[in-house]
Enzyme design. Sequence first.
Site, short mmCIF file in Angstrom:
data_model
loop_
_atom_site.label_atom_id
_atom_site.label_comp_id
_atom_site.label_asym_id
_atom_site.label_seq_id
_atom_site.Cartn_x
_atom_site.Cartn_y
_atom_site.Cartn_z
N CYS A 115 33.13 -29.88 -26.25
CA CYS A 115 32.88 -29.69 -24.81
C CYS A 115 31.62 -30.38 -24.33
O CYS A 115 31.50 -30.72 -23.15
CB CYS A 115 32.82 -28.20 -24.48
SG CYS A 115 34.36 -27.33 -24.84
N HIS A 262 30.53 -28.33 -17.20
CA HIS A 262 31.74 -28.43 -18.00
C HIS A 262 32.71 -27.33 -17.57
O HIS A 262 32.31 -26.18 -17.38
CB HIS A 262 31.40 -28.27 -19.49
CG HIS A 262 32.59 -27.93 -20.33
ND1 HIS A 262 33.71 -28.72 -20.38
CD2 HIS A 262 32.83 -26.88 -21.15
CE1 HIS A 262 34.59 -28.16 -21.19
NE2 HIS A 262 34.08 -27.04 -21.66
N ASN A 292 40.68 -26.41 -19.04
CA ASN A 292 39.55 -26.94 -19.80
C ASN A 292 40.01 -28.19 -20.55
O ASN A 292 40.81 -28.11 -21.48
CB ASN A 292 39.05 -25.88 -20.78
CG ASN A 292 37.88 -26.34 -21.62
OD1 ASN A 292 37.55 -27.53 -21.66
ND2 ASN A 292 37.25 -25.41 -22.32
#
Length: 335
Positions: A115, A262, A292
């Site tokens: 991430c 993020h 995501n």
Amino acid sequence: MYNSKITGLGKYVPENVVTNDDLSKLMDTNDEWIQERTGIKERRHIKKGDGNSTAKMGVKAAEIAIERSGLTNKDIDMIVFATLSPDYYFPGCGVQVQHLMGMETVPALDVRNQCSGFIYALATADQFIKSGMYKNVLVIGSENHSGGLDFTTRGRSVSVIFGDGAGAAVLSREEDNSKGILSSHLHSEGEHALELSLKGPSTEQWVPELIATNPQEDIPYYPHMNGQFVFKNAVVRFSEVIMEGLQKNNLEVSDIDMLIPHQANLRISQFVQKKFKLSDDKVYNNIQKYGNTTAASIPIALTEAWENGKIKEGDTVVLAAFGSGFTWASSIIKW
């Protein structure tokens, strides 16, 4: 020393839209349950045979970014590719991009920081430009999660979260040190590595096929996540690394024109936004549409925010990420 400036942005997501209702047909879940916990309404998934892969999606995003930068493929001096889902265990996707885009024998570097991958990649490219070694560096974040997720009730806490897609940025030399990437801040804490991890192979060999030939009770091929533990650490580290970047540049929270976090979980973004008392127009979220997308989430969101006119020349833009590793990072950019 030079600064590096983002001169082109691009994104690509597969056409196949997967809604929460679609997932409810595969596992014991529902739209309300998913939205309440994650904020996600839908995500994009590659369809097997649609011609997409991690590298190929990266190329599609990169082509747009290069065109918008006013450069050509021949102007790119280096490729930095961030992903946790490469097409092959090795070699990495960077060399595939070099080949698919018909570039000269430019160096290709792969970053595996999940991430936080795009910010790590951006910081790496920035250093090559700062040193004067390269003038234009292509940075890509791309992910194919759907090939390696457990679409049964057993895996619902993880599988409802992730989507596929790619984003790209062209970094170019900037001689005005008051513009471009002002600083980047990178951290890791491997003590918690297994709290968000996948011990199995890449998505090139599909997980259901592996399980069929190697059945196990404790399946190592699907991602594992201790969601509450990750959430608690994320909200702390997000805040810390944003403040670290602001303080390094003698900036205040009020100087932030746009925060691109993020896209891990809408609840994390909302927590950080509330803590810093930022108005809705100063935080960009698109997890509702894409889920995501790990290393691709920041460049996709950054591209959309710019396309929608939410980022203008002279703005102070903050990128921040937290994820598996644990790793966390931020970049402070003067647009």
